[in-house]
Design a protein around this motif. Structure first.
Motif, short mmCIF file in Angstrom:
data_model
loop_
_atom_site.label_atom_id
_atom_site.label_comp_id
_atom_site.label_asym_id
_atom_site.label_seq_id
_atom_site.Cartn_x
_atom_site.Cartn_y
_atom_site.Cartn_z
N ALA A 92 0.85 -1.20 0.00
CA ALA A 92 0.00 0.00 0.00
C ALA A 92 0.88 1.24 0.00
CB ALA A 92 -0.91 -0.01 1.21
N ASN A 93 0.41 2.27 -0.67
CA ASN A 93 1.24 3.43 -0.96
C ASN A 93 0.40 4.70 -0.89
OD1 ASN A 93 3.43 4.91 -1.85
ND2 ASN A 93 3.21 4.34 -4.01
N PRO A 94 -0.03 5.07 0.34
CA PRO A 94 -0.94 6.22 0.44
C PRO A 94 -0.18 7.54 0.36
CG PRO A 94 -0.62 5.23 2.61
CD PRO A 94 0.29 4.51 1.65
N VAL A 95 0.16 7.94 -0.85
CA VAL A 95 0.94 9.17 -1.01
C VAL A 95 0.15 10.24 -1.77
CG1 VAL A 95 3.22 8.13 -0.94
CG2 VAL A 95 1.94 8.15 -3.09
N GLY A 96 0.44 11.48 -1.47
CA GLY A 96 -0.11 12.58 -2.24
C GLY A 96 -1.53 12.92 -1.89
N LYS A 97 -2.06 13.87 -2.63
CA LYS A 97 -3.42 14.37 -2.37
C LYS A 97 -4.35 13.97 -3.50
CE LYS A 97 -2.37 18.56 0.25
NZ LYS A 97 -1.22 19.37 -0.24
N GLY A 98 -5.63 13.89 -3.17
CA GLY A 98 -6.61 13.56 -4.18
C GLY A 98 -6.83 14.72 -5.13
#
Lengths: 379, 474
Positions: free
Chosen positions: A180-186
């Motif tokens: 999993a790679n929860p990076v950056g903004k939507g």
């Protein structure tokens, strides 16, 4: 303020969330079991003493001699035998006649109505549990708000910013979670959604420890495996508030008897194993199990040894704090409407029971209105 | 003032002309190719970059196929009379069922071969679109040859005429089984087909009443299957020839119901919205959608006309709609294999992978098809997607590990492991064409700027790019 309004406000305050939440809350687990395709309530909870039933179903009806008798007019399909110990322990409530006004007979639309707890003519974007969790957030130390086990969709947990996890096997989940790679903004809904799932994986993985081993033997097959996963999640100390399982194949337009017998057998064996495992984990008294489906099936059998889409149906509610017995209303087969049963209990009353009586907060936001909970829980 | 105005006009037209002769550029080329296909190779991007948007769309439409390149399985035309199945002994029946399961797998592998190898991925995307529109499932139909024939039919009309497709699908044997038409008889109508026909295939929910379904079901009574050969058969004695009223009009038979539904503006609008959500964005723009639907209807339901209009709407090219759609499992799996140029001898493992990711080909979950969009991605499927991509990029390492214990496996499992082990990917070779053009690498792999900050060089950079959340978007 008028005196009556003042009184109403005081009563409302008395039963406000904070007060009720102290008594219970999300430490109590809700397990939903979806009977995908629309279960035939009449051959599940059989009105065996009703002549009309046998007239409507000369070929696929369950014979009075074969049912597991609950009382003088109601019996269970014989394949549900594994549920009898729960019934006898008075931990199984059977709610008959569950449905909603102006029923829709399409699978997709009707399950959408059930999943979103909407009116028949209303389209809501979120599942009812997602709305409940948005209004009353699950404690942050929980591994997840809701977990959908198996199945590709997440039904009542869909939508909203809630922490929902879908998994098939917790151990595989933990091994893979490093990806999993929860990076950056939507930037748009699609990316928002992906980032939310990435973040949910990281959080859940941090809290879900190794799996728990049970003495209980779980039935073989996908539903048995899903029940095992549910029991493991229930036994995990970091907690989840709700688990959704599903058992598919109830759309029995053709050759219903064999298919239905197998499905009900799987359901009953699975639920019996769930109770046994939760007893081991000492969670049976803090677990409420509820079945649901998009609709029941038409009372009149069709020409293909099956049944077409119907309306109201019977559902099971089980758990250590359930007051066993029959609830709702026995099917009135002589008073059909367009060939289908009228409903006696709104499905949202079942949801209100879970939200208000089980979790202890107001159901108004999740259900968009007031629905009378059923009195089927012990204090 | 006038002079200035004229100058401005000239400048504007020169700019427009220049844009035309210089073409759409690599970003638009990548977008067009990926949205209508599975991938975009560097050389294709270079080629399309030189074309105008309209020329690019015309090039795609000109390359459309009506038949698969991959030879059909040998059993394509076989038919087993269900009465013969009933007469089989238990052993024979078990063997028969095993054979059907095997052929079902062959069927999935066959379609995957076509998707992986076709020179017109657009054709396969449209065929898949129709498979998800006119759904039928192997789970219920149980006959791989019938499901194969349906797939051949969908491809034949994929960019043909929607009216012809609708009529043909309504008589398609797999569909007749899937929606119970075969048991729809005079006096005992089965409403399944009539209901889905209106709700899902043509008008869309809420544009008809329950009574319309009941009456339409009567009109289709007698549409059945010839048990001798598995072809469509009209059984006059089972047909209800009474008066039926559908949508306020009197109809005699199913054919007239289909024509009546095609004549409704709602049908073109509903279908256009579905195409929009597949190719443009999750939320159709009502005004532009109306134009697409109108173009489609006035062409007599030519699917090419619809796609031409759709792909040339400003919305298709709008920056806010780039990377706004979530890749389906097929987009991701076929797209990654194609993009990385990985040769696949046996595509069967990828059929299983697609099922695990929520898109079991030839077996959509129900008649509404795969819901798609955000529903593709939950924690299980997202992790499985990432694991797949990661494994491919490590194909050389995993190969050795797998070969070690392959002999201890059962034949079926061995085939799967073998197929995975046969995959080869050399990051260095793949990256060679990007030498001196490193900036093209993110553009080729991602539909928009990455969400994180992928860094590194060579294969590490490649890994970082495909691990970015934006890789899940198209």
């Amino acid at each position: 303020m008028k005196r009556r309004d003042f009184l109403a406000a005081s009563v409302a305050a008395l039963f406000s969330d904070s007060l009720l939440a102290q008594s219970s809350g999300y430490r109590r687990l809700l397990v939903l079991v979806e009977l995908e395709g629309g279960n035939d309530g009449l051959n599940t909870v059989v009105p065996y003493a009703d002549d009309v039933y046998h007239r409507l179903r000369p070929r696929i009806g369950i014979r009075a001699d074969d049912v597991l008798r609950l009382d003088a007019r109601t019996g269970l399909h014989p394949a549900l035998k594994p549920l009898l110990p729960l019934w006898e322990a008075r931990e199984l409530a059977i709610v008959q006649g569950v449905g909603y006004p102006n029923p829709n007979l399409s699978h997709f639309r009707s399950i959408e109505i059930w999943d979103t707890a909407s009116r028949s003519d209303q389209y809501l974007p979120e599942g009812w549990l997602a709305r409940a969790f948005a209004a009353h957030p699950v404690p942050p130390q929980f591994a997840a708000g809701g977990v959908a086990v198996g199945g590709a969709d997440i039904g009542p947990l869909a939508g909203g910013g809630t922490r929902t996890i879908a998994l098939t096997d917790p151990e595989v989940f933990l091994r893979q979670a490093r990806l999993a790679n929860p990076v950056g903004k939507g930037r748009n809904n699609a990316l928002d959604h992906i980032l939310r799932v990435e973040a949910g994986i990281v959080e859940a993985a941090a809290r879900l420890g190794a799996g728990v081993r049970f003495q209980t033997e779980f039935p073989r097959g996908p539903f048995g495996s899903a029940v095992r996963v549910a029991a493991q999640l229930a036994a995990n100390p970091s907690g989840v508030a709700a688990i959704r399982l599903s058992l598919g194949g109830f759309d029995t337009h053709q050759n219903q008897p064999n298919i239905h017998q197998r499905l009900l057998g799987e359901l009953a064996a699975g639920l019996a194993a769930l109770k046994s495992a939760l007893m081991e984990a000492k969670r049976w008294d803090s677990t409420l199990v509820m079945t649901y489906a998009e609709f029941g099936r038409r009372p009149q059998e069709n020409n293909s040894n099956g049944t077409d889409h119907g309306t109201a149906s019977a559902h099971f509610v089980a758990g250590g704090r359930v007051k066993g017995g029959l609830y709702g209303e026995a099917p009135r087969l002589a008073e059909l409407e367009g060939g289908n049963l009228r409903h006696a209990v709104d499905f949202r009353s079942l949801y209100a029971t879970a939200l208000e009586r089980w979790w202890g907060f107001s159901a108004a936001k999740a259900l968009n209105g007031r629905f009378e909970p059923l009195d089927l829980l012990r204090a | 003032m006038l002079k200035a105005f004229l100058a401005l006009g000239v400048a504007a037209s020169v700019f427009a002309g220049a844009a035309n002769s210089q073409g759409m550029g690599p970003e638009d080329a990548r977008h067009l190719l990926n949205r209508t296909g599975f991938d975009a190779q560097l050389r294709e991007i270079d080629e399309f970059a030189k074309l105008s948007r309209r020329e690019g769309v015309e090039r795609l439409l000109a390359g459309v196929r009506t038949e698969a390149r991959t030879p059909l399985p040998a059993w394509a035309k076989e038919w087993t009379d269900p009465r013969d199945i009933r007469r089989m002994s238990q052993d024979e029946r078990q063997a028969f069922v095993r054979l059907q399961i095997e052929r079902g797998l062959e069927l999935k592998a066959w379609w995957l071969s076509e998707m992986l190898g076709t020179p017109s991925p657009f054709t396969e995307r449209m065929t898949l679109f129709w498979h998800n529109h006119f759904t039928s499932s192997l789970q219920k139909v149980r006959s791989p040859p019938l499901m194969l024939r349906q797939n051949v039919l969908l491809r034949k009309h994929a960019l043909g005429n929607f009216g012809e497709l609708l009529h043909a699908v309504s008589k398609d044997p797999a569909m007749l089984v899937y929606l119970d038409s075969a048991t729809n008889r005079r006096g005992q109508p089965n409403e399944n087909f009539a209901r889905e026909l209106m709700e899902l295939f043509t008008l869309g929910e809420g544009r008809y009443g329950e009574q319309d379904i009941k009456e339409a079901a009567r009109a289709f009574t007698g549409w059945s299957i010839d048990l001798d050969n598995g072809e469509f058969l009209f059984r006059p004695r089972q047909h209800d020839d009474g008066v039926k009223t559908v949508l306020g009009r009197t109809v005699r038979n199913g054919t007239e119901v289909l024509d009546l539904l095609l004549a409704q503006p709602a049908t073109a609008e509903y279908l256009s919205a579905r195409l929009w959500r597949e190719f443009v964005s999750p939320q159709p723009q009502p005004e532009e959608l109306k134009r697409v639907a109108a173009a489609w209807r006035s062409s007599g339901y030519d699917v090419r006309a619809a796609m031409r209009a759709l792909l040339l709407t400003p919305a298709f090219w709008a920056p806010e709609n780039r990377a706004a759609l979530i890749k389906s499992p097929t987009d991701l799996v076929v797209g990654t294999l194609r993009q990385l140029g990985i040769a696949v001898n046996d595509p069967l493992p990828f059929a299983f992978l697609l099922a695990h990711l929520g898109q079991n080909l030839f077996a959509p979950p129900n008649v509404k098809g795969w819901p798609g969009g955000e529903a593709w991605i939950n924690s299980t499927t997202l992790l499985a997607r990432k694991q797949f991509v990661e494994r491919l990029l490590r194909a050389d390492e995993t190969r050795m590990v797998m070969n070690k214990n392959i002999d201890s496996l059962k034949p079926g499992a061995r085939r799967l492991v073998q197929a995975m082990a046969d995959l080869q990917f050399s990051g260095r070779d793949w990256l060679a064409p990007f030498e001196g053009r490193e900036k093209m690498l993110p553009l080729v792999l991602l539909a928009a700027a990455p969400a994180g900050s992928p860094a590194g060089s060579g294969v590490d950079f490649l890994r970082a790019l495909v691990a970015d959340p934006v890789y899940q978007l198209k």
